[in-house]
Design a protein around this motif. Structure first.
Motif, short mmCIF file in Angstrom:
data_model
loop_
_atom_site.label_atom_id
_atom_site.label_comp_id
_atom_site.label_asym_id
_atom_site.label_seq_id
_atom_site.Cartn_x
_atom_site.Cartn_y
_atom_site.Cartn_z
N SER A 123 0.84 -1.19 0.00
CA SER A 123 0.00 0.00 0.00
C SER A 123 0.88 1.25 0.00
O SER A 123 2.09 1.19 0.21
CB SER A 123 -0.91 0.00 1.23
N GLN A 125 0.77 3.55 2.20
CA GLN A 125 1.24 3.75 3.57
C GLN A 125 2.51 2.94 3.82
O GLN A 125 3.46 3.42 4.44
CB GLN A 125 0.15 3.33 4.55
N GLU A 136 -3.52 -8.11 6.22
CA GLU A 136 -4.58 -7.16 5.90
C GLU A 136 -5.04 -6.41 7.15
O GLU A 136 -5.30 -5.21 7.11
CB GLU A 136 -5.76 -7.91 5.27
N ASN A 137 -5.09 -7.10 8.25
CA ASN A 137 -5.56 -6.48 9.50
C ASN A 137 -4.57 -5.45 10.03
O ASN A 137 -4.96 -4.50 10.71
CB ASN A 137 -5.79 -7.57 10.55
N GLY A 143 -4.21 -1.15 8.58
CA GLY A 143 -4.92 0.06 9.00
C GLY A 143 -6.37 -0.24 9.37
O GLY A 143 -6.87 -1.36 9.22
N GLU A 144 -7.03 0.81 9.85
CA GLU A 144 -8.41 0.66 10.30
C GLU A 144 -9.35 0.31 9.16
O GLU A 144 -10.29 -0.47 9.33
CB GLU A 144 -8.87 1.96 10.97
N ARG A 145 -9.12 0.89 7.99
CA ARG A 145 -10.02 0.63 6.86
C ARG A 145 -9.99 -0.84 6.47
O ARG A 145 -11.03 -1.46 6.24
CB ARG A 145 -9.63 1.51 5.67
N GLN A 146 -8.78 -1.40 6.38
CA GLN A 146 -8.67 -2.82 6.02
C GLN A 146 -9.26 -3.71 7.11
O GLN A 146 -9.88 -4.74 6.81
CB GLN A 146 -7.21 -3.19 5.76
N ARG A 191 -11.72 -2.94 9.11
CA ARG A 191 -13.18 -2.88 9.01
C ARG A 191 -13.69 -3.73 7.85
O ARG A 191 -14.75 -4.36 7.95
CB ARG A 191 -13.63 -1.43 8.84
N THR A 192 -12.93 -3.74 6.75
CA THR A 192 -13.33 -4.57 5.61
C THR A 192 -13.33 -6.05 5.98
O THR A 192 -14.24 -6.80 5.61
CB THR A 192 -12.39 -4.32 4.42
N ARG A 221 -16.34 -6.71 8.06
CA ARG A 221 -17.57 -6.65 7.26
C ARG A 221 -17.75 -7.93 6.45
O ARG A 221 -18.87 -8.42 6.29
CB ARG A 221 -17.52 -5.44 6.33
#
Length: 315
Positions: A50, A52, A206-207, A210-213, A215-216, A219
């Motif tokens: 990514s 980041q 993936e975890n 970041g927070e977005r990943q 949350r995905t 979900r």
């Protein structure tokens, strides 16, 4: 030939070729091994590709060079390398630039390993750090352009492969217990474990991005899926051993009750989840073996049903 190995080799070869072309064209990279080592290190570790992670690699490498320059004025040799790493690693982790640890370590060792490193000056540190950053940039760009890794797609692929393997094994056992075919060969536990370990590794990577990943992942219910697969793996291998023993002891004699129960999962999550009962089967199974089969196969079937229900839930 392994397709992933071929892609990785092409990615590495093209990255090295482009880095050498840049060095030849601009003629400012004095020591080519700095960018080449950076290319090899970054291409070999493409889990975090990514933006980041790219920023972390670049800033982490710069910090590693700066810390090494400051430390070399006080300490020398391997003690200097040790102290530099003891400072660099916590700083990078504290700043969230852990993806730059590998190249920062390489820079530290090479800076303090050069001939007459006591003459290390700002010009050398700046130029060699810039050379290393060129290699990092080339590797990151090639990693994003050539077959970028889609971890979520790979996770889904592994999940489907495990489900297909499970279904094939149950179908084969069910047919054999009905007397419609030979029992399947022993299960390849190593392959199943390898797939589950890769799935867990991808979830962890993936975890951590970041927070977005994170949350995905929640979900899409990947933590729940992985937890179920861990339970299923243990129960699956245990049930396989129990059924293999049934095949050995009963031979061609059918056991239709167990066959119907194993094939019930093919009807989807609406299949009955009641406990398996073999009292009326009339088989020659010993009582302890029958009890073990009833208990373990029942738990196994309920885990399969939970997995099917989870697959039906829309994210």
């Amino acid at each position: 030939m392994d397709a992933n190995l071929l892609r990785q080799s092409l990615r590495l070869g093209l990255s090295i070729l482009i880095t050498c072309a840049i060095a030849q064209h601009f003629q400012r990279i004095t020591y080519l091994w700095y960018p080449l080592l950076a290319v090899i290190t970054v291409v070999d570790d493409q889990d975090e590709n990514s933006l980041q992670a790219a920023r972390g690699r670049i800033l982490g490498t710069a910090v590693g060079g700066l810390v090494t320059f400051l430390v070399h004025t006080i300490l020398s040799g391997w003690i200097g390398i040790l102290v530099s790493l003891l400072i660099t690693i916590p700083v990078l982790r504290r700043m969230g630039w852990s993806s730059g640890l590998s190249t920062a370590v390489v820079v530290t060792v090479m800076f303090l390993g050069i001939d007459a490193y006591t003459k290390l000056n700002w010009s050398y540190v700046f130029n060699r750090s810039l050379d290393t950053l060129v290699g990092i940039a080339v590797a990151l760009v090639m990693g994003r352009l050539l077959w970028p890794k889609n971890r979520l797609a790979r996770m889904q692929e592994l999940h489907q492969q495990l489900e297909a393997s499970l279904q094939q094994r149950l179908e084969a056992h069910s047919a054999a217990l009905m007397g419609e075919g030979p029992p399947p060969a022993a299960i390849n536990a190593e392959a199943i474990t390898r797939q589950l370990l890769e799935l867990q590794r991808l979830i962890n990577v993936e975890n951590n991005l970041g927070e977005r990943q994170a949350r995905t992942l929640k979900r899409l219910r990947w933590p729940q899926r992985m937890s179920l697969w861990r339970c299923l793996q243990v129960r699956w291998l245990l049930v396989e051993r129990l059924i293999q023993r049934v095949h050995q002891e009963l031979g061609p004699n059918p056991l239709p009750e167990l066959s119907h129960y194993l094939s019930a999962h093919l009807n989807g999550p609406g299949a009955p989840a009641e406990a398996l009962r073999l009292e009326s089967s009339g088989s020659a199974l010993a009582l302890p073996q029958r009890i073990a089969l009833e208990e373990q196969v029942t738990r196994f079937q309920r885990l399969i049903r939970s997995q099917q229900l989870l697959n039906r839930v829309q994210p």
